[in-house]
Design a protein around this motif. Sequence first.
Motif, PDB file in Angstrom:
ATOM      1  N   MET A   1       0.849  -1.311   0.015  1.00 15.33           N
ATOM      2  CA  MET A   1       0.082   0.111   0.066  1.00 15.33           C
ATOM      3  C   MET A   1       0.741   1.463   0.189  1.00 15.33           C
ATOM      4  N   MET A   2       0.389   2.279  -0.780  1.00 18.44           N
ATOM      5  CA  MET A   2       1.244   3.425  -0.529  1.00 18.44           C
ATOM      6  C   MET A   2       1.193   3.932   0.148  1.00 18.44           C
ATOM      7  N   SER A   3       1.531   5.119   0.524  1.00 13.38           N
ATOM      8  CA  SER A   3       2.363   5.944   1.873  1.00 13.38           C
ATOM      9  C   SER A   3       1.746   7.020   1.054  1.00 13.38           C
ATOM     10  N   VAL A   4       0.591   7.934   2.019  1.00 13.33           N
ATOM     11  CA  VAL A   4       0.901   9.311   1.788  1.00 13.33           C
ATOM     12  C   VAL A   4       0.887  10.150   2.366  1.00 13.33           C
ATOM     13  N   ASN A   5       1.268  11.219   2.134  1.00 17.57           N
ATOM     14  CA  ASN A   5       1.701  12.737   2.558  1.00 17.57           C
ATOM     15  C   ASN A   5       0.849  13.512   2.594  1.00 17.57           C
ATOM     16  N   ARG A   6      -0.456  13.423   4.275  1.00 13.38           N
ATOM     17  CA  ARG A   6      -0.519  13.596   4.241  1.00 13.38           C
ATOM     18  C   ARG A   6      -1.083  15.601   4.231  1.00 13.38           C
ATOM     19  N   GLU A   7       0.343  16.253   4.639  1.00 13.47           N
ATOM     20  CA  GLU A   7       0.095  16.959   4.553  1.00 13.47           C
ATOM     21  C   GLU A   7       0.468  18.022   2.669  1.00 13.47           C
ATOM     22  N   GLU A   8       0.558  17.540   1.884  1.00  7.52           N
ATOM     23  CA  GLU A   8       1.362  17.196   0.784  1.00  7.52           C
ATOM     24  C   GLU A   8      -0.241  17.231   0.123  1.00  7.52           C
ATOM     25  N   LEU A   9      -1.271  16.412   0.268  1.00  8.49           N
ATOM     26  CA  LEU A   9      -2.476  16.089  -0.106  1.00  8.49           C
ATOM     27  C   LEU A   9      -2.968  17.659   0.609  1.00  8.49           C
ATOM     28  N   LYS A  10      -3.171  18.001   1.413  1.00  9.89           N
ATOM     29  CA  LYS A  10      -3.497  19.238   2.004  1.00  9.89           C
ATOM     30  C   LYS A  10      -2.937  20.328   0.911  1.00  9.89           C
ATOM     31  N   GLN A  11      -2.786  20.220   1.085  1.00  8.78           N
ATOM     32  CA  GLN A  11      -1.661  21.503   0.183  1.00  8.78           C
ATOM     33  C   GLN A  11      -1.826  20.940  -1.039  1.00  8.78           C
ATOM     34  N   MET A  12      -2.192  20.593  -1.765  1.00  6.81           N
ATOM     35  CA  MET A  12      -3.030  20.312  -3.114  1.00  6.81           C
ATOM     36  C   MET A  12      -4.310  20.517  -3.019  1.00  6.81           C
ATOM     37  N   ILE A  13      -4.634  20.239  -2.491  1.00  4.81           N
ATOM     38  CA  ILE A  13      -6.209  20.553  -2.133  1.00  4.81           C
ATOM     39  C   ILE A  13      -6.628  21.888  -2.142  1.00  4.81           C
ATOM     40  N   ASP A  14      -5.313  23.179  -0.851  1.00  4.59           N
ATOM     41  CA  ASP A  14      -5.578  24.255  -1.189  1.00  4.59           C
ATOM     42  C   ASP A  14      -5.749  24.691  -2.659  1.00  4.59           C
ATOM     43  N   GLN A  15      -4.622  24.460  -3.272  1.00  9.53           N
ATOM     44  CA  GLN A  15      -4.504  24.823  -4.093  1.00  9.53           C
ATOM     45  C   GLN A  15      -5.200  24.644  -5.678  1.00  9.53           C
ATOM     46  N   ILE A  16      -6.271  23.141  -5.539  1.00  5.18           N
ATOM     47  CA  ILE A  16      -7.595  23.429  -7.573  1.00  5.18           C
ATOM     48  C   ILE A  16      -8.127  24.476  -6.782  1.00  5.18           C
ATOM     49  N   GLU A  18     -12.138  26.185  -6.607  1.00  5.77           N
ATOM     50  CA  GLU A  18     -13.566  25.425  -5.516  1.00  5.77           C
ATOM     51  C   GLU A  18     -14.294  24.598  -5.939  1.00  5.77           C
ATOM     52  N   GLN A  19     -14.203  24.219  -7.411  1.00  7.95           N
ATOM     53  CA  GLN A  19     -15.193  23.498  -7.838  1.00  7.95           C
ATOM     54  C   GLN A  19     -14.367  22.027  -7.789  1.00  7.95           C
ATOM     55  N   ASP A  20     -13.313  21.704  -8.207  1.00  6.94           N
ATOM     56  CA  ASP A  20     -12.600  20.226  -8.122  1.00  6.94           C
ATOM     57  C   ASP A  20     -12.719  20.414  -6.769  1.00  6.94           C
ATOM     58  N   ALA A  21     -13.014  21.211  -5.873  1.00  2.71           N
ATOM     59  CA  ALA A  21     -12.677  20.942  -4.413  1.00  2.71           C
ATOM     60  C   ALA A  21     -13.726  20.144  -3.961  1.00  2.71           C
ATOM     61  N   LEU A  22     -14.887  20.904  -4.652  1.00  2.00           N
ATOM     62  CA  LEU A  22     -16.415  19.929  -4.168  1.00  2.00           C
ATOM     63  C   LEU A  22     -16.385  19.222  -4.079  1.00  2.00           C
ATOM     64  N   GLU A  23     -15.350  19.028  -5.516  1.00  2.00           N
ATOM     65  CA  GLU A  23     -15.156  17.080  -6.411  1.00  2.00           C
ATOM     66  C   GLU A  23     -14.748  16.023  -5.531  1.00  2.00           C
ATOM     67  N   VAL A  24     -14.257  16.905  -5.006  1.00  2.00           N
ATOM     68  CA  VAL A  24     -12.779  16.371  -3.896  1.00  2.00           C
ATOM     69  C   VAL A  24     -13.543  15.913  -2.691  1.00  2.00           C
ATOM     70  N   TYR A  25     -14.105  16.751  -1.876  1.00  2.00           N
ATOM     71  CA  TYR A  25     -15.466  16.717  -1.244  1.00  2.00           C
ATOM     72  C   TYR A  25     -16.852  15.924  -1.274  1.00  2.00           C
ATOM     73  N   ASP A  26     -16.704  15.470  -2.371  1.00  2.00           N
ATOM     74  CA  ASP A  26     -17.765  14.758  -2.648  1.00  2.00           C
ATOM     75  C   ASP A  26     -17.160  12.986  -2.892  1.00  2.00           C
ATOM     76  N   PHE A  27     -16.065  13.061  -2.676  1.00  2.00           N
ATOM     77  CA  PHE A  27     -15.544  11.522  -3.540  1.00  2.00           C
ATOM     78  C   PHE A  27     -14.470  10.704  -2.337  1.00  2.00           C
ATOM     79  N   VAL A  28     -14.335  12.163  -1.261  1.00  2.00           N
ATOM     80  CA  VAL A  28     -13.708  11.652   0.193  1.00  2.00           C
ATOM     81  C   VAL A  28     -15.306  11.531   0.953  1.00  2.00           C
ATOM     82  N   GLY A  29     -16.444  11.861   0.629  1.00  2.00           N
ATOM     83  CA  GLY A  29     -17.523  11.456   1.435  1.00  2.00           C
ATOM     84  C   GLY A  29     -17.812  10.389   1.166  1.00  2.00           C
ATOM     85  N   TYR A  30     -18.088   9.938  -0.572  1.00  2.00           N
ATOM     86  CA  TYR A  30     -17.817   8.547  -0.267  1.00  2.00           C
ATOM     87  C   TYR A  30     -16.885   7.739  -0.215  1.00  2.00           C
TER      88      TYR A  30
END
Length: 93
Positions: A1-16, A18-30
Amino acid sequence: MMSVNREELKQMIDQIPEQDALEVYDFVGYLNMKRERAELQQLDIAALGEDADLIRQVEQSRKDHENQRIFGREAGLDYLRSKVKEFEDGQDI
């Protein structure tokens, strides 16, 4: 299993956008819903495995099947009809 750097993931989300952020939010909920559903199914299976009455019924059903004490569809309907008739004949209406 691949390890994920959560801080890097948070930075990526901060840079996308708004519409993409909504899709990421929906996907995490799913993903959360999917995981919770799988956990509930495992709990249900575990609970069923501990249900003494259900285990007894399954064991009795297996014995009935092995000893050919089972009804086919038509035989089962005939049996039920005869029981209903016996009940109705026994009633003083």
